[in-house]
Design an enzyme around this catalytic site. Structure first.
Site, PDB file in Angstrom:
ATOM      1  N   PRO A 140       0.866  -1.178   0.000  1.00  0.00           N
ATOM      2  CA  PRO A 140       0.000   0.000   0.000  1.00  0.00           C
ATOM      3  C   PRO A 140       0.911   1.239   0.000  1.00  0.00           C
ATOM      4  CG  PRO A 140      -0.646  -1.576   1.712  1.00  0.00           C
ATOM      5  CD  PRO A 140       0.714  -1.987   1.209  1.00  0.00           C
ATOM      6  N   ASP A 180       6.582   7.814  -7.109  1.00  0.00           N
ATOM      7  CA  ASP A 180       5.583   8.889  -7.188  1.00  0.00           C
ATOM      8  C   ASP A 180       4.366   8.550  -6.333  1.00  0.00           C
ATOM      9  OD1 ASP A 180       6.717  10.506  -9.666  1.00  0.00           O
ATOM     10  OD2 ASP A 180       6.765   8.391 -10.214  1.00  0.00           O
ATOM     11  N   HIS A 281       5.486  -0.635 -16.317  1.00  0.00           N
ATOM     12  CA  HIS A 281       5.222  -0.579 -14.872  1.00  0.00           C
ATOM     13  C   HIS A 281       4.704  -1.899 -14.311  1.00  0.00           C
ATOM     14  CE1 HIS A 281       3.395   0.513 -11.041  1.00  0.00           C
ATOM     15  NE2 HIS A 281       2.269   0.022 -11.502  1.00  0.00           N
ATOM     16  N   HIS A 492     -18.663  12.903  15.286  1.00  0.00           N
ATOM     17  CA  HIS A 492     -17.704  12.476  16.297  1.00  0.00           C
ATOM     18  C   HIS A 492     -18.136  11.203  17.028  1.00  0.00           C
ATOM     19  CE1 HIS A 492     -15.779  16.187  15.422  1.00  0.00           C
ATOM     20  NE2 HIS A 492     -14.942  16.118  16.440  1.00  0.00           N
ATOM     21  N   ARG A 539     -15.230   8.365  27.260  1.00  0.00           N
ATOM     22  CA  ARG A 539     -14.888   9.724  27.664  1.00  0.00           C
ATOM     23  C   ARG A 539     -15.475  10.018  29.045  1.00  0.00           C
ATOM     24  NH1 ARG A 539     -18.081  14.222  28.000  1.00  0.00           N
ATOM     25  NH2 ARG A 539     -16.978  16.206  27.873  1.00  0.00           N
TER      26      ARG A 539
HETATM   27  C1  LIG Z   1      -2.375   2.917  -1.662  1.00  0.00           C
HETATM   28  C2  LIG Z   1      -2.171   2.268  -3.002  1.00  0.00           C
HETATM   29  N1  LIG Z   1      -2.891   2.649  -4.043  1.00  0.00           N
HETATM   30  C3  LIG Z   1      -2.736   2.048  -5.243  1.00  0.00           C
HETATM   31  C4  LIG Z   1      -1.843   1.031  -5.393  1.00  0.00           C
HETATM   32  C5  LIG Z   1      -1.702   0.316  -6.729  1.00  0.00           C
HETATM   33  N2  LIG Z   1      -0.418   0.696  -7.357  1.00  0.00           N
HETATM   34  C6  LIG Z   1       0.674  -0.060  -7.268  1.00  0.00           C
HETATM   35  S1  LIG Z   1       1.990   0.610  -8.032  1.00  0.00           S
HETATM   36  C7  LIG Z   1       1.093   1.946  -8.554  1.00  0.00           C
HETATM   37  C8  LIG Z   1       1.715   3.019  -9.337  1.00  0.00           C
HETATM   38  C9  LIG Z   1       2.659   3.740  -8.487  1.00  0.00           C
HETATM   39  O1  LIG Z   1       3.369   4.693  -9.195  1.00  0.00           O
HETATM   40  P1  LIG Z   1       4.860   4.946  -8.807  1.00  0.00           P
HETATM   41  O2  LIG Z   1       4.991   5.016  -7.340  1.00  0.00           O
HETATM   42  O3  LIG Z   1       5.321   6.085  -9.600  1.00  0.00           O
HETATM   43  O4  LIG Z   1       5.560   3.601  -9.208  1.00  0.00           O
HETATM   44  P2  LIG Z   1       6.457   3.283 -10.491  1.00  0.00           P
HETATM   45  O5  LIG Z   1       5.528   2.776 -11.522  1.00  0.00           O
HETATM   46  O6  LIG Z   1       7.148   4.514 -10.873  1.00  0.00           O
HETATM   47  O7  LIG Z   1       7.332   2.249  -9.959  1.00  0.00           O
HETATM   48  C10 LIG Z   1      -0.210   1.845  -8.103  1.00  0.00           C
HETATM   49  C11 LIG Z   1      -1.258   2.847  -8.375  1.00  0.00           C
HETATM   50  C12 LIG Z   1      -1.098   0.645  -4.265  1.00  0.00           C
HETATM   51  N3  LIG Z   1      -0.215  -0.335  -4.297  1.00  0.00           N
HETATM   52  N4  LIG Z   1      -1.259   1.288  -3.085  1.00  0.00           N
HETATM   53 MG   LIG Z   2       6.801   6.524 -10.771  1.00  0.00          MG
END
Ligand SMILES: Cc1ncc(C[n+]2csc(CCOP(=O)(O)OP(=O)(O)O)c2C)c(N)n1
Ligand SMILES: [Mg+2]
Length: 689
Positions: A140, A180, A281, A492, A539
């Site tokens: 995550p 990113d 990717h 809350h 509380r």
């Molecule tokens: C909280 C979360 N949201 C979505 C994802 C699914 N996910 C895995 S990698 C990725 C892209 C991430 O981009 P970046 O960090 O730039 O990785 P790069 O492709 O550059 O390695 C996503 C959206 C995840 N693992 N965790």
């Molecule tokens: Mg990236």
């Protein structure tokens, strides 16, 4: 790019390049074989992690849990093949849950061949506890970097408490690689802001700046981190390993602030058709492209899972030799330290094993019966302060609600850049990062808690879930557990939170019903070594029950226990309650008894613990033949069916709450003794509710 097929390794490849391309091609091959995975980032970041591990990090593959090792966190966990390759090529050895070194490899080539397959030590994402050498579970996005801040706080704290002149027992760094995605997630902002404030100069994030997997991340990351007070460095070419080494040295020399290195990289580096594209990717390159890529690397195109001669040796000569030397020197230092500072050395031994010091339960309070009673949070505050006196490495804090959560540790100091021995952590209003940081502290073997209002556990939940997955004994103290602060209204007032936390595997959720149950909850929680726990605390004041009249609070250890029974005979009806509804159940019980109805009260602070009791015990508390049961809890009714069965009733919440004084809310939502009595009688065939 060369187009001639390559059948053998190019002879002139230097050994650094050979190692880097081994990481790349192992990643490519594993992902091809699995038909799933993320090849592009391992291909781009192989030079970085190679340089970091082989030239910079103090890590001994022979003992991946050596306490003074540098930590490596792969926050962009989808690039897990980087880590599997490294752990394999460095011949990192496995450790079991008793901290014994097993002598066998943490990750074999066969594991890599079975990347992402059942039982392989090369799973889809880094998993702490499953693969030795993984410092924290990631996947995550953002969790890893936030957890690394907890690790950095822990190192500062450990160094302050245990280092002495000439005895640098703790002086390690924490490196976290992120992409990113990690920096887009809010949790990284929370964590970076706090790390900047705390001036954590033992912390280095390396940002894989590849501009590819997103079209909406155009902020100036460097400016953002400068604003947080970080040292910002840049490497314009992810393949320039000398520059990487030099930049890591700059980090090591930088004092009083954390470092982020912005590393410009090309995802899928070396792939003629996929480099720099989103296609690199998250899917295998494909056989043809994998061959073209190997050709570009000067790698034999037919070879799969190839580790050329010299590669293992080169890692052994680099990280292996450096780590072994550092660990040897450290062990020698510890021999002297143990003689000079026996007690401190003993503390380190204990905390490293997640043991508690002798006498940790000393002076835990016993609260006298009191109809006016005490708030759960108040009792908790008393207990926390006793525990903090007895357990030197017990620390924690709140997300800016310390005085409300009653989590302030008296005389324990505030953890700040200029006071790294403080045990009151001020997380700021950053619940998500707080939970990840608590995990980082636990991973560093400190006993740590985080606190906020129960309602805001929502903001912390993803990191709490990971703590359960990692089997960390994190402690979450959540006050204002129901409608106790009525006037604040439905924003809350937790409703579904208990149900939702009870649903997380391995997380122990407890909602004590009076001050003595609070004490017993802590007694249970502190003994946990591999499970996180939630305390949901009131509380408002709750009556402190008379334990001469009712059963002792030690029953809490069973999750649920019989608090009160009819004077004689089998019960006609069972009232089951937790938290603030326990005294309500007791009041209703007394009325029922007065009316000649044989009622039983079951206090049920924890479903999770109760589920782990023997069937015999469970049946003794909830006899199967007593089907008239009423559950009372100021929370979602969701799930209570399992204890009240087909014919029972639940007095709980079906809607959100409302803004009003508590008494008015109790009336509106039916949390009053007469209502409970009526429902019980109705179940027994008399009265109508
Ligand atoms: C909280 C979360 N949201 C979505 C994802 C699914 N996910 C895995 S990698 C990725 C892209 C991430 O981009 P970046 O960090 O730039 O990785 P790069 O492709 O550059 O390695 C996503 C959206 C995840 N693992 N965790
Ligand atoms: Mg990236």
């Amino acid at each position: 790019m060369s187009t001639a097929p390559v059948a053998e390794l190019r002879a002139d490849t230097d050994v650094d390049q050979l190692c880097i391309n081994t990481i790349r091609t192992l990643s490519i091959d594993a992902i091809e074989q699995a038909k799933s995975g993320h090849p592009g980032t391992p291909m781009a970041l192989a030079p970085l992690v190679y340089t970091l591990w082989n030239r910079a990090m103090q890590f001994d593959p022979q003992d991946p849990i050596w306490p003074n090792r540098d930590r490596f966190v792969l926050s962009n966990g989808h690039a897990s093949m980087l880590l599997w390759s490294l752990l394999h090529l460095t011949r990192t050895t496995a450790v079991n849950s008793d901290y014994e070194r097993l002598g066998q490899p943490a990750v074999t080539l066969d594991d890599i061949r079975h990347f992402r397959q059942l039982d392989s030590r090369a799973p889809g994402h880094p998993e702490y506890g499953w693969v030795s050498g993984v410092e924290t579970t990631t996947g995550p996005l953002g969790q890893g970097v936030a957890t690394s801040v907890g690790m950095a706080i822990a190192e500062k704290w450990l160094a302050h408490r245990y280092n002495r002149a000439g005895f640098e027992i703790f002086n390690y760094n924490i490196y976290a690689v992120c992409g990113d995605g990690c920096l887009m997630e809010g949790i990284s902002s929370e964590a970076a802001s706090l790390a900047g404030h705390l001036g954590l100069d033992n912390l280095c994030w390396i940002f894989d700046n590849n501009h590819i997997t997103n079209i909406t991340f155009t902020e100036d990351v460097a400016a953002r981190f400068l604003a947080y007070g970080w040292n910002v460095l840049r490497i314009g070419d992810a393949n320039d390993i000398d520059r990487i080494e030099h930049t890591l040295q700059v980090f090591c020399r930088t004092k009083d602030r954390p470092t982020i290195i912005v590393l410009d990289s090309h995802i899928g580096y070396g792939s003629p058709n996929k480099q720099g594209t989103a296609a690199a990717h998250g899917e295998p390159l494909g056989d043809a492209e994998a061959r073209l890529t190997k050709r570009y690397y000067g790698w034999p195109e037919d070879a799969k899972f190839l580790v050329p001669p010299g590669v293992y040796d080169h890692f052994a000569d680099g990280v292996g030799a450096r780590g072994a030397k550092a660990r040897r020197e450290w062990a020698n230092l510890c021999v002297q330290y143990r003689i000079k500072y026996r007690d401190l050395a003993g503390e380190i031994d204990r905390l490293e094993r997640r043991d508690l010091p002798a006498g940790w339960e000393r002076n835990l309070p016993v609260f006298p019966a009191d109809p006016k009673g005490m708030a759960g949070r108040e009792a908790s505050g008393r207990v926390l302060n006793v525990l903090a006196e007895n357990i030197p490495w017990f620390l924690g804090g709140s997300a800016d609600l310390g005085p409300s959560n009653k989590t302030v540790l008296a005389n324990a100091g505030d953890f700040q850049a200029n006071n790294p021995g403080g045990r009151n952590l001020h997380f700021g209003i950053r619940e998500h990062a707080m939970a990840a940081i608590v995990s980082g502290l636990c991973l560093s073997k400190l006993r740590a808690f985080g606190a906020t209002f129960f309602i805001f556990s929502d903001y912390a939940r993803p990191a709490m879930r990971l703590s359960a997955l990692m089997e960390l004994p994190a402690i979450y103290i959540f006050t204002h557990d129901a409608m106790g602060d009525g006037e604040d209204g439905p924003t809350h007032q937790p409703v579904e939170h208990l149900a939702s936390l009870r649903a997380i595997p391995g997380l122990v959720t407890m909602r004590p019903g009076d001050a003595n149950e609070v004490v017993e909850c802590y007694r249970h929680i502190m003994r946990l070594q591999h499970e996180p726990a939630v305390l949901a605390l009131s509380r408002q004041a709750l009556p402190t029950l008379d334990r001469n009249k009712y059963a002792p609070a030690s029953g809490v250890a069973h999750g649920a226990y019989v608090l009160a029974d009819p004077p004689e005979g089998r019960p006609d009806v069972i009232l089951i309650a937790s938290g603030s509804e326990l005294s309500l159940a007791v009041q209703a019980h007394e009325k029922l008894i007065a009316d000649g109805i044989r009622s039983r009260v079951v206090s049920m602070p924890s479903w999770d613990i109760f589920e782990n009791q023997t069937r015999k015990y469970r049946n003794s508390v909830l006899p199967p033949d007593v089907v008239a049961r009423v559950a009372i809890e100021q929370a979602s009714t969701f799930g209570w069916e399992r204890y009240i069965g087909e014919s029972g009733r639940i007095i709980g919440m079906e809607t959100f709450g409302a803004s009003a004084p508590l008494k008015a809310l109790q009336k509106k939502f039916g949390f009053e003794p007469d209502r409970v009595v009526l429902v019980a009688k109705e179940l027994l065939g008399g009265g109508s509710a």
